[in-house]
Design an enzyme around this catalytic site. Structure first.
Site, PDB file in Angstrom:
ATOM      1  N   SER A 191       1.807  -3.839   7.981  1.00 35.20           N
ATOM      2  CA  SER A 191       0.699  -3.482   7.100  1.00 35.20           C
ATOM      3  C   SER A 191      -0.143  -2.366   7.697  1.00 35.20           C
ATOM      4  O   SER A 191      -0.249  -1.280   7.133  1.00 35.20           O
ATOM      5  CB  SER A 191      -0.182  -4.710   6.827  1.00 35.20           C
ATOM      6  OG  SER A 191      -1.325  -4.352   6.067  1.00 35.20           O
TER       7      SER A 191
ATOM      8  N   SER B 143       4.746   1.683   8.132  1.00 35.80           N
ATOM      9  CA  SER B 143       4.326   0.733   7.103  1.00 35.80           C
ATOM     10  C   SER B 143       5.510   0.168   6.330  1.00 35.80           C
ATOM     11  O   SER B 143       6.414   0.895   5.918  1.00 35.80           O
ATOM     12  CB  SER B 143       3.383   1.407   6.104  1.00 35.80           C
ATOM     13  OG  SER B 143       2.075   1.463   6.596  1.00 35.80           O
TER      14      SER B 143
ATOM     15  N   GLY C  83       3.730   5.709   9.045  1.00 42.44           N
ATOM     16  CA  GLY C  83       5.123   5.830   8.637  1.00 42.44           C
ATOM     17  C   GLY C  83       5.906   4.557   8.899  1.00 42.44           C
ATOM     18  O   GLY C  83       6.965   4.334   8.316  1.00 42.44           O
TER      19      GLY C  83
ATOM     20  N   HIS D  23       0.813  -1.217   0.000  1.00 43.29           N
ATOM     21  CA  HIS D  23       0.000   0.000   0.000  1.00 43.29           C
ATOM     22  C   HIS D  23       0.847   1.268   0.000  1.00 43.29           C
ATOM     23  O   HIS D  23       0.318   2.376  -0.116  1.00 43.29           O
ATOM     24  CB  HIS D  23      -0.967   0.020   1.197  1.00 43.29           C
ATOM     25  CG  HIS D  23      -0.317   0.227   2.529  1.00 43.29           C
ATOM     26  ND1 HIS D  23      -0.025  -0.808   3.397  1.00 43.29           N
ATOM     27  CD2 HIS D  23       0.097   1.352   3.158  1.00 43.29           C
ATOM     28  CE1 HIS D  23       0.524  -0.324   4.496  1.00 43.29           C
ATOM     29  NE2 HIS D  23       0.607   0.991   4.378  1.00 43.29           N
TER      30      HIS D  23
ATOM     31  N   ASP E 170      -0.369  -7.424   0.806  1.00 42.42           N
ATOM     32  CA  ASP E 170       0.199  -6.111   1.107  1.00 42.42           C
ATOM     33  C   ASP E 170       1.720  -6.185   1.109  1.00 42.42           C
ATOM     34  O   ASP E 170       2.366  -6.081   2.149  1.00 42.42           O
ATOM     35  CB  ASP E 170      -0.313  -5.598   2.458  1.00 42.42           C
ATOM     36  CG  ASP E 170      -0.057  -4.095   2.639  1.00 42.42           C
ATOM     37  OD1 ASP E 170       0.482  -3.476   1.701  1.00 42.42           O
ATOM     38  OD2 ASP E 170      -0.410  -3.564   3.708  1.00 42.42           O
TER      39      ASP E 170
END
Length: 361
Positions: free
Chosen positions: A332, A317, A315, A206, A235
């Site tokens: 995720s 992620s 951030g 993402h 993801d």
């Protein structure tokens, strides 16, 4: 840039295979532990060894499998079964057998019912081997008619499911483990990998789309281009480094040192893990569920995730989830923050590596 490290900030895991499916630690009153036969010894296992045994027993038990989890205190693999014949097989293999009410197939059926009747933004569900139930969680955005529908569906599943609430909101944690930037977005680097002999790194899907360029600082020179990105559904994403310089397989511990990463493993419920990300650095916790489904909203549904109690914030992620020298997951999303806690979900690294045909190191 000659070397690229993977970050971590503060700190942050049931069962590596289908047998060790999903978890959130709660007490299941009707799940009764069986007595261990004296002639069998429960093996003391490391977390990776427990995951390997879980995978082996999953295949051996077939339809009698009912989930498994790692008891970190006793270093034992606890395997749920529904009859004594299966319990005997578990004991012979060195696991601790536990008689429960529902088979894994029954709990999987409950998950399918939730998917078809309760795919509501702000919800998640995962099989918890400790409670022998599917634990359904609704965030603070689920209310009114949506909450009524979810409650009705869960109630209809009887003892196979349980509904919980979380004060936060489920969302992908994009904003930003070392930080990586593309356009106006920031994510975190997951793990350095090699594909077809060339250096790459993996991060969350993402975070960006195929073809996007990524840099170490906002507006800085590109260090790589995203070769593939998969989200929703999965993801994870693959970024190919610019140039041929090798990048070390290690994670930044944000204290001047790094953790070498030598392999990737499946997660197991109960296993201790650490997360590193560019917003909150390094945090610790444990795996609480596997094969989790999360409904982030706007049709963004991701399945097959690892659920943990490790905190994370926007951030983080794409950042690294690891256990010792083993890569486990990519950050995720989730709810909460590193002040209040919450649930956090991770894409299994093994699936990303298999999909991309890449290897650690």
């Amino acid at each position: 840039m000659n070397h690229r490290r993977i970050p971590k900030r503060r700190a942050a895991i049931a069962g590596g295979a289908a047998v060790a499916l999903l978890g959130a630690g709660v007490t299941f009153q009707t799940a009764n532990a069986s007595e261990e036969a004296p002639r069998f010894t429960v093996k003391s296992l490391s977390a990776p060894a427990a995951g390997t045994l879980a995978a082996t027993l999953d295949k051996a038990l077939g339809g009698d499998a009912a989930g498994a989890y790692y008891d970190a205190k006793s270093k034992a693999l606890v395997v749920n079964v529904v009859d004594e014949a299966a319990a005997e097989s578990v004991r012979e293999a060195g696991g601790r057998a536990r008689l429960v009410q529902h088979t894994l197939a029954e709990l999987t059926g409950a998950r399918q019912t939730l998917k078809s009747r309760a795919t509501i933004p702000g919800t998640s569900w995962a099989v918890d081997p400790v409670t022998n139930k599917v634990v359904v969680t609704a965030d603070r955005t689920v209310e009114g008619a949506s909450l009524d529908r979810l409650t009705e569906v869960v109630k209809g599943l009887g003892s196979k499911a349980e509904l919980r609430r979380t004060a936060g909101e489920f969302k992908p944690l994009i904003a930003g483990g070392d930080a990586i930037h593309s356009g106006g977005g920031r994510c975190s680097l997951g793990f350095n990998v090699v594909k077809d002999g060339r250096p790459h790194f993996i991060t969350a899907g993402h975070c960006g789309k195929a073809g996007s360029e990524w840099a170490e600082s906002q507006g800085g020179q590109a260090i790589g281009t995203m070769a593939d990105s998969q989200f929703p559904g999965n993801d994870f994403a693959l970024v190919e480094y610019t140039g041929d310089t090798a990048h070390p397989s290690e994670v930044d511990l944000y204290n001047g040192s790094t953790q070498a990463i030598t392999k990737a493993i499946e997660a197991t419920v109960g296993v201790k893990v650490t997360r590193s990300g560019s917003t909150t650095q390094v945090h610790d916790g444990e795996v609480t569920g596997l094969n989790a489904t999360v409904n982030y909203g706007n049709g963004q549904v991701v399945e097959g995730l690892i659920q943990t109690n490790v905190c994370a914030e926007p951030g983080d992620s794409g950042g690294s989830l690891f256990s010792g020298d083993a890569a486990v997951g990519l950050t995720s999303g989730g709810s909460g923050d590193c002040s209040s806690g919450g649930e956090t979900f991770f894409q299994p690294v093994t699936e990303a590596l298999t999909t991309f045909g890449a290897q650690i190191g």
